[in-house]
Scaffold this active site. Sequence first.
Site, mmCIF file in Angstrom:
data_model
loop_
_atom_site.group_PDB
_atom_site.id
_atom_site.type_symbol
_atom_site.label_atom_id
_atom_site.label_comp_id
_atom_site.label_asym_id
_atom_site.label_seq_id
_atom_site.Cartn_x
_atom_site.Cartn_y
_atom_site.Cartn_z
ATOM 1 N N CYS B 418 5.396 -72.101 12.535
ATOM 2 C CA CYS B 418 4.872 -72.019 13.886
ATOM 3 C C CYS B 418 3.353 -71.856 13.937
ATOM 4 O O CYS B 418 2.699 -72.400 14.822
ATOM 5 C CB CYS B 418 5.555 -70.909 14.651
ATOM 6 S SG CYS B 418 5.369 -69.297 13.906
ATOM 7 N N HIS B 462 6.155 -64.902 15.961
ATOM 8 C CA HIS B 462 5.973 -66.272 16.425
ATOM 9 C C HIS B 462 4.529 -66.455 16.876
ATOM 10 O O HIS B 462 3.838 -65.485 17.171
ATOM 11 C CB HIS B 462 6.945 -66.539 17.596
ATOM 12 C CG HIS B 462 7.079 -67.979 17.939
ATOM 13 N ND1 HIS B 462 7.433 -68.933 17.016
ATOM 14 C CD2 HIS B 462 6.935 -68.634 19.122
ATOM 15 C CE1 HIS B 462 7.484 -70.104 17.601
ATOM 16 N NE2 HIS B 462 7.190 -69.956 18.896
ATOM 17 N N ASP B 478 4.570 -73.967 23.875
ATOM 18 C CA ASP B 478 5.047 -73.648 22.523
ATOM 19 C C ASP B 478 5.311 -74.951 21.790
ATOM 20 O O ASP B 478 6.361 -75.561 21.950
ATOM 21 C CB ASP B 478 6.320 -72.807 22.600
ATOM 22 C CG ASP B 478 6.731 -72.327 21.223
ATOM 23 O OD1 ASP B 478 6.074 -72.714 20.230
ATOM 24 O OD2 ASP B 478 7.712 -71.556 21.141
#
Lengths: 306, 664
Positions: B418, B462, B478
């Site tokens: 991520c 994250h 995202d």
Amino acid sequence: MKSHAKKPLDALVTAAGQIVLGKENEIRLALACLLARGHLLIEDLPGVGKTTLAHTLARVLGLQYQRIQFTSDLLPADILGVAVFDQDSGRFRFQPGPIFAQLILADEVNRATPKAQSALLEAIEEQQVSVEGETRPLPEPFFVIATQNPASQIGTFALPESQLDRFTMRISLGYPDLHAERELLAGADRRELLHGLSPVFDGAQLQALQTEASRVHAAEALIDYLQALLVFSRQSPHFAHGLSPRAGLSLLHSARAWALMAGRDHVLPEDLQTVLPHVVGHRLQAAEAGGDAQRLVALLQAVPIP
Amino acid sequence: MEHLRQALAWRWRQVERPQLWLLTGLTLALLPHVGRLPWLLVLPAALLLGWRLGFELKLLRLPPRALRWLLVGLAVAATWASYHTLIGRQAGVALLVIMLCLKLMEMDKPRDVAIVIGLSYFVVITVFLFDQSLLMGGYMLLVVTLLTTALTAFSRMNAKVPEHANLRLAATLLAQAAPLALLLFVLFPRIPGPLWHLPSDGGSAGTGLSETMSPGNISRLSDNDAVAFRVRFTGETPPQNRLYWRGLVLTSFDGRTWRNPNEARRGLGATRSFDYTAIGEPVRYTLTLEPHQRRWLFALDMPAGAPPRSTVSADVEIIANNSVKTLRQYTLQSYLDYRLDARHAPRDFAYLRLPPDTAPRARILAQQLRAESRDDADYVQRVLDFIRQQPFYYTRQPPLLLDDPVDEFLFDSRQGFCEHYASAFTVLMRAAGLPARVMTGYLGGENNPLGDYFIVRQSDAHAWSEVWLRGRGWVRVDPTAVIPPERVENRDDLERIDPAYAARTREAPDWAKRLWRKMGYGWDRVNNTWNQWIIGYDKDTQTAFLGRLGLENVDWQRMVSLLFIGLGLVVAVIALQLFRRRPARRDVVGETYARFCRKLARHGLPRKPAEGAQDYSERVIPCRPELAAQIRHITLLYQRLRYARSIPRDGLYHLQQAVRRFRP
């Protein structure tokens, strides 16, 4: 924990048991009574071996033995002794009566008149004899075994309660069992055997054991139990009168002696229970007419152990 | 060999048991500190403990006075050498430990023993300066029991009681102290904030997010199961894929690493500089944060306010006044739906700045895509489409990126975690002139069905992006979420990038896995309760708890008086019991024997009231010959205790034991 007194006492019981057959428990009770410095009353029919028991005990214990046969014409002087005039010295000399012995068999004590009875009982209570203004101590140890015939027999003067109370224990011998009787009939003459018996103890040993018996420990809990018994006898409506303090002491001393004979240095409630019927049986009277002393003993034996 | 064994056995018997209790308790109390102290001190401490044991075994002698002084000097020097100070949490504990071990070298009077045991209790307290977990609490309870046993054993040294009786007495004492401890715990006035300021030498890095993000930073956490925080929602629980736990905003980029520039600005009272309009009802939740040694707190977008002793920064980060060194609990409201007041673009150029000479290929791509786009929003969509359509993979083991991480990721390796996606996406935004920033925090969380709360673990860490769009303000994007599931390398990671995935696929784990998971939930729930009620019991919880008991608005003066009244009541109850016990105590022997009789009576063999113990045993034994030995033993003990002149040693204890063990 185990007392060293058990072995010689067992030997004593065994030796006596060879003469008085099948009566080990009675021998033991008699011995306990002796160790408790008490006096023994044997109540039974004539001919069941009362005299033999007394004689045997005297023999194995190495005690001087005197027998006084009580009759209705027995006088106190016949028991205690008299002062006789000695022609050689020109003075009165005391001739000691049969009471000056370590073990006395007062045979058929209830056939004598109350006067003679009380002479004996006073002497054993006081441990001394006073004749003509002079006091003479009785020997040590001093042990009286009195026998009496059951009250139902003819020609008896029943001992009053006050005098019965002076006897620590009362036992009865009863008939021997079959086995013992057969041995008695088939075996040698008891009297001859008795003469052949050698003492197991001497007087000093016995006195030492008496001292030891008096030192057997009675714990608080045991005294509690003893008191519970005494209180019960005094409070229960079934008793004509309660147990006397002397009875309480007799119970305690007897239980101590019994514990010593069992080889313990402390008294258990079981010791008290064992001697109880013999110590209190002759002291109790039922409140109801025709009541049975046996029943009263049973009542006492049901008192809970605290 | 046999000779040696016998010699050792002999020496072992020489050791006084109280000393053994003490040495065991002390060693166990010191054990948790071993990992924290330098070997320069651990080794001497172990040697000193061994020396004392050798002395107890009559193998060694204690050092003479002069040597003891020398050792004290060396110990102080070693502590100084390790910490360059003698005070503070670490150095203080180290000094306490080594000095306590030295005290063993001159422990010969009862006074010394009392000091050593007292200090050992203190060592137990110091352990909680480092670790307040439930497991450690349980372990330390064991240690305290051992130390108390040592105390009882020393004080009854001449009574020659069996050792387990000492242990039992200590346990009883502790059990009796429990109500007092509970009362003190509940009613002792709590001071807001830590009771004492822990010296700030303990800045050992906690696991978790840091204030920088570079490739590999977050993927490192991906298999770390440690709990970051736990959340309990009051009211409705939002769907898991909306649980973006906002942490820190990273703005400045040097080509590899994203940093938070606000560190310097903090404490200057920077508060939120823009407004928003809330849509719908807020979600309300209580968050219990594990200590992570940093200052930021986590919250869902958009927090409606800051918890006590913290502020909201201009970038909507919640920053606590002090770094979180102990468990911290706070209650917050957040609006999941909101509209920002987005009239003015952020004036700060920090959101646009890119280091020169980095990511040239990315810049070209950005220009190209921007030129094709209608507006900013369309551009964002095109970049996301680029990621979706090009063969980007999601992996925990991305290849090492050396020179220019952004370009290499976007055009060569195309495998990343991520942080790679968030970083590259933000760079693409900035390259096209859109204000953008990287957010780090946690996504989702695991619902514990046993306690109805969420567990958020480090593995849920994250990173995502926020882009400022005209008319919409800062918008969360995202980029990781757009990767199609077939390009996610590890099935577990599907859950990470889409928390709802597992629920959708409904994979059925086998029973062992389920059981394991269930046990895990149970244990976590216990821990959560411990955290909420024991560790997190601060002023607010105390007020709430007392309020629930009907004691509203208790100020500290009233609390202290309540405390004393409570203590007085407890002591009075104990005193009353002692008084009442006294008469009953007279006949413990009788009671114990009566218990024995009751046990037999239950099997149809009651004792008659007038039956002596001897007669009873003789009557009972023929009925239960298998118990003969026990019955005789108990009867004999009872008779001796009750009727004999001298009471046997430990007799009562043995009688009680025998009766306890007697099972007809």
